[in-house]
Design a protein around this motif. Structure first.
Motif, PDB file in Angstrom:
ATOM      1  N   UNK A   1      -6.137  -6.819   1.796  1.00 50.90           N
ATOM      2  CA  UNK A   1      -5.302  -5.707   1.377  1.00 50.90           C
ATOM      3  C   UNK A   1      -4.746  -5.025   2.619  1.00 50.90           C
ATOM      4  N   UNK A   2      -3.491  -4.705   2.585  1.00 55.94           N
ATOM      5  CA  UNK A   2      -2.828  -4.092   3.726  1.00 55.94           C
ATOM      6  C   UNK A   2      -2.958  -2.566   3.676  1.00 55.94           C
ATOM      7  N   UNK A   3      -3.011  -1.992   4.856  1.00 55.78           N
ATOM      8  CA  UNK A   3      -3.083  -0.542   5.008  1.00 55.78           C
ATOM      9  C   UNK A   3      -1.745  -0.056   5.554  1.00 55.78           C
ATOM     10  N   UNK A   4      -1.093   0.857   4.851  1.00 58.14           N
ATOM     11  CA  UNK A   4       0.201   1.376   5.279  1.00 58.14           C
ATOM     12  C   UNK A   4      -0.035   2.419   6.371  1.00 58.14           C
ATOM     13  N   UNK A   5       0.622   2.245   7.524  1.00 56.87           N
ATOM     14  CA  UNK A   5       0.447   3.164   8.644  1.00 56.87           C
ATOM     15  C   UNK A   5       1.564   4.195   8.733  1.00 56.87           C
ATOM     16  N   UNK A   6       2.823   3.722   8.693  1.00 55.62           N
ATOM     17  CA  UNK A   6       3.971   4.617   8.874  1.00 55.62           C
ATOM     18  C   UNK A   6       5.022   4.299   7.827  1.00 55.62           C
ATOM     19  N   UNK A   7       5.495   5.315   7.111  1.00 54.47           N
ATOM     20  CA  UNK A   7       6.572   5.126   6.133  1.00 54.47           C
ATOM     21  C   UNK A   7       7.902   5.294   6.853  1.00 54.47           C
ATOM     22  N   UNK A  58      -4.721  -2.372  17.552  1.00 50.64           N
ATOM     23  CA  UNK A  58      -6.127  -2.686  17.748  1.00 50.64           C
ATOM     24  C   UNK A  58      -6.310  -4.176  17.512  1.00 50.64           C
ATOM     25  N   UNK A  59      -7.224  -4.777  18.241  1.00 51.72           N
ATOM     26  CA  UNK A  59      -7.462  -6.201  18.041  1.00 51.72           C
ATOM     27  C   UNK A  59      -8.117  -6.419  16.674  1.00 51.72           C
ATOM     28  N   UNK A  60      -7.850  -7.585  16.089  1.00 51.45           N
ATOM     29  CA  UNK A  60      -8.407  -7.918  14.787  1.00 51.45           C
ATOM     30  C   UNK A  60      -7.498  -7.545  13.629  1.00 51.45           C
ATOM     31  N   UNK A  61      -6.290  -7.055  13.911  1.00 50.57           N
ATOM     32  CA  UNK A  61      -5.350  -6.672  12.863  1.00 50.57           C
ATOM     33  C   UNK A  61      -4.005  -7.338  13.090  1.00 50.57           C
ATOM     34  N   UNK A  62      -3.305  -7.616  11.998  1.00 52.84           N
ATOM     35  CA  UNK A  62      -1.948  -8.125  12.030  1.00 52.84           C
ATOM     36  C   UNK A  62      -1.030  -6.981  11.615  1.00 52.84           C
ATOM     37  N   UNK A  63      -0.078  -6.629  12.481  1.00 52.96           N
ATOM     38  CA  UNK A  63       0.862  -5.547  12.211  1.00 52.96           C
ATOM     39  C   UNK A  63       2.195  -6.135  11.786  1.00 52.96           C
ATOM     40  N   UNK A  70       8.136  -0.414   5.573  1.00 50.27           N
ATOM     41  CA  UNK A  70       7.156   0.435   6.235  1.00 50.27           C
ATOM     42  C   UNK A  70       6.251  -0.417   7.123  1.00 50.27           C
ATOM     43  N   UNK A  71       5.665   0.200   8.140  1.00 50.82           N
ATOM     44  CA  UNK A  71       4.758  -0.528   9.023  1.00 50.82           C
ATOM     45  C   UNK A  71       3.364  -0.521   8.410  1.00 50.82           C
ATOM     46  N   UNK A  72       2.809  -1.713   8.267  1.00 53.03           N
ATOM     47  CA  UNK A  72       1.467  -1.879   7.685  1.00 53.03           C
ATOM     48  C   UNK A  72       0.642  -2.765   8.585  1.00 53.03           C
ATOM     49  N   UNK A  73      -0.652  -2.802   8.300  1.00 56.98           N
ATOM     50  CA  UNK A  73      -1.535  -3.718   9.024  1.00 56.98           C
ATOM     51  C   UNK A  73      -2.553  -4.293   8.048  1.00 56.98           C
TER      52      UNK A  73
END
Length: 79
Positions: A1-7, A58-63, A70-73
């Motif tokens: 599941x992706x986490x939304x960082x910036x809209x 951060x390492x371990x995430x795909x941005x 929107x930017x997600x990871x």
């Protein structure tokens, strides 16, 4: 599941690849065409004030830029 960082609400244009650069800003580059050798990636001007932009990777995430613009990871499976 992706986490939304910036809209951002960026509308994608066809023929471009969008990515998050090492500096944490949103960039785009022209995809395969005759003039891609002379064109360089360009930084997109984003008028958003957020504690998460520019993105601190951060390492371990795909941005990535999600389907809403929107930017997600997402957490990588191997970590």
């Amino acid at each position: 599941m992706a986490e939304k960082l910036v809209k951002l609400g960026i509308k994608r244009e066809t023929g471009y690849l969008y990515f998050i650069g090492k500096d944490g800003h949103l960039w785009r580059a022209a995809m395969a065409a005759d003039d891609t050798k002379t064109r360089k990636p360009e930084k997109l001007k984003v008028s958003v004030r957020s504690e998460h932009y520019p993105v601190k990777k951060q390492s371990g995430f795909l941005y990535f830029l999600d389907k809403n613009g929107d930017i997600s990871r997402a957490k990588l499976a191997q970590y």
